[in-house]
Design an enzyme around this catalytic site. Sequence first.
Site, PDB file in Angstrom:
ATOM      1  N   VAL A 144       1.239  -1.182   0.173  1.00 44.15           N
ATOM      2  CA  VAL A 144       0.119   0.079  -0.241  1.00 44.15           C
ATOM      3  C   VAL A 144       1.257   1.490   0.398  1.00 44.15           C
ATOM      4  CG1 VAL A 144      -1.906   1.381   1.210  1.00 44.15           C
ATOM      5  CG2 VAL A 144      -2.124  -1.065   0.933  1.00 44.15           C
TER       6      VAL A 144
ATOM      7  N   ARG B 191      11.826   0.207   6.317  1.00 41.56           N
ATOM      8  CA  ARG B 191      13.132  -0.767   6.356  1.00 41.56           C
ATOM      9  C   ARG B 191      13.993  -1.026   5.763  1.00 41.56           C
ATOM     10  NH1 ARG B 191       9.157  -5.443  10.250  1.00 41.56           N
ATOM     11  NH2 ARG B 191       8.086  -5.295   8.064  1.00 41.56           N
TER      12      ARG B 191
ATOM     13  N   LYS C 295      -5.661  -2.067  10.273  1.00 39.56           N
ATOM     14  CA  LYS C 295      -6.598  -2.551  11.035  1.00 39.56           C
ATOM     15  C   LYS C 295      -6.496  -3.073  12.728  1.00 39.56           C
ATOM     16  CE  LYS C 295      -5.424  -5.074   7.119  1.00 39.56           C
ATOM     17  NZ  LYS C 295      -5.603  -5.870   6.120  1.00 39.56           N
TER      18      LYS C 295
ATOM     19  N   GLU D 141      -9.868   5.516   7.034  1.00 44.03           N
ATOM     20  CA  GLU D 141     -11.145   4.380   5.949  1.00 44.03           C
ATOM     21  C   GLU D 141     -10.386   3.523   5.546  1.00 44.03           C
ATOM     22  OE1 GLU D 141     -14.948   5.556   4.894  1.00 44.03           O
ATOM     23  OE2 GLU D 141     -14.383   3.462   4.279  1.00 44.03           O
TER      24      GLU D 141
ATOM     25  N   GLY E 223      -0.713  -9.310  -3.913  1.00 43.65           N
ATOM     26  CA  GLY E 223      -0.881  -8.549  -2.916  1.00 43.65           C
ATOM     27  C   GLY E 223      -1.938  -8.413  -2.197  1.00 43.65           C
TER      28      GLY E 223
ATOM     29  N   LYS F 133     -11.714  -5.413  10.852  1.00 42.74           N
ATOM     30  CA  LYS F 133     -12.902  -5.305  10.275  1.00 42.74           C
ATOM     31  C   LYS F 133     -14.448  -4.557  10.581  1.00 42.74           C
ATOM     32  CE  LYS F 133     -10.015  -6.170   5.878  1.00 42.74           C
ATOM     33  NZ  LYS F 133      -9.700  -6.653   5.492  1.00 42.74           N
TER      34      LYS F 133
HETATM   35  N1  HSE Z   1      -5.953  -8.946   3.528  1.00 35.53           N
HETATM   36  C1  HSE Z   1      -6.249  -8.102   3.443  1.00 35.53           C
HETATM   37  C2  HSE Z   1      -7.154  -9.172   2.640  1.00 35.53           C
HETATM   38  C3  HSE Z   1      -6.479  -6.473   3.055  1.00 35.53           C
HETATM   39  O1  HSE Z   1      -6.879  -9.826   1.878  1.00 35.53           O
HETATM   40  O2  HSE Z   1      -8.844  -8.047   2.381  1.00 35.53           O
HETATM   41  C4  HSE Z   1      -7.025  -5.859   2.597  1.00 35.53           C
HETATM   42  O3  HSE Z   1      -7.563  -5.241   4.283  1.00 35.53           O
END
Ligand code: HSE
Length: 425
Positions: free
Chosen positions: A16, A47, A107, A131, A189, A207
């Site tokens: 991200v 890092r 999160k 958000e 990703g 979440k």
């Molecule tokens: N690993 C999380 C997912 C990334 O797969 O939803 C987004 O929060």
Amino acid sequence: MSRAPLRVAVLGAGTVGREVVRGLLEHPERLCATDGAPLVLTGIACRNLARARADGIPADLLTDAPAHLVAAPDTDVVVELMGGDEPARTLIAAALGAGKPVVTANKHVVAHHGPDLEAVARRAGVAFRFEAAVAGGIPILGPLASDLAANSVRRVRGIVNGTSNYILSAMTHDGRSYAAILADAQALGYAETDPAGDVEGDDAVNKLVILARLAFGHWLGPGSIGRRPPSVRGWGRPGIVGVTGIELEAAAQLGLTIKLLATAIPSRGGIAAAVLPSAVPADGPFGQTDGVTNRIEIEAEPLGTVGLAGPGAGGAATSSAVLGDLMAVARGLTSTWAGLAPATDPAGSAADPLDDPRRWYAFVPAAGMASPLPAHAAQRNRAVITELGTGTAIRTQTLNLEEARAIVAPILPEGVDVTLYPIDD
Ligand code: HSE
């Protein structure tokens, strides 16, 4: 009148972070609202400096000292995209305490330390925006706190983990191995550094805690939210880990499919919340939500039901929410909770939504049965029992958990157990 630029420090240059940096460097004009300050990137802490340079991030912006970047006098706003618990939590708290707005996609930190961070941000009178922490690019927290603020929310329900939904969809539609599908989700990703949190439901729990804070005004303790489905003899494996290809195939023959659903409902003065693999109609809005797509439904009074769907993970989609939050800070907007009252009952316990009767789906594979047993009339009155080539599929009427267990138990040979999936229409 032109406003002084807002100087932005980004912590983390992973999936991200890289996209956020790209947006800040490549599209500064797009990120300047007519009523907001321009955004200027002044530093990036990560890092692995060599990898960041190889990714094209300008070397003069890079540092491996995030705490210094947070404290630097020329940092006006902090964007935390490191993920994980520490040092992210301490850095966020330090920035807020110093009066610097924070934007994060983390999160885990928001769900686990939300009560403390909300208190720090409110005390400091500084914006804390997250958000991007829920459902990647889908705008859901802002609408809950603002556009839907006139409502009383009756239920929040959603597919909020892109990785597990990508895996279930691929298992349903192309029959590849679980390991190969997960490797794809990682390469795209979508998955967390440790994908166990995706497939075992912890990410969706985080979440759901955040959604419940915005919808109901309480911070729930993540540990109190169930993520193991019941089985006939006890409890199944968490999240989607126990979902098998033949359960999905048999569900399809009943017009169902299995999704990881996060649900929170006000219940008996508290909130019932869980993240469970659930059977849903294959042709319904959740059943049709495939791949990395997330879908969240809000049922509210006087609104009725509204559903939001879109890309729930991945660097590009998530950067949209992060950059949107940054623009909100540049426009002088407050925290993600906007005008909602301070949360009550920090880290309260969630009740179990499975305490209420519901319909259930289970599949007993033929290989696990000593010999196919004829269904008793009593079972047939309370369930539809379908013999398939691969085993026996059971879909019950509305029953409480113990009644559902009693329907399926006589079909199970000793030592065999199967998951009871709640059916969610
Ligand atoms: N690993 C999380 C997912 C990334 O797969 O939803 C987004 O929060």
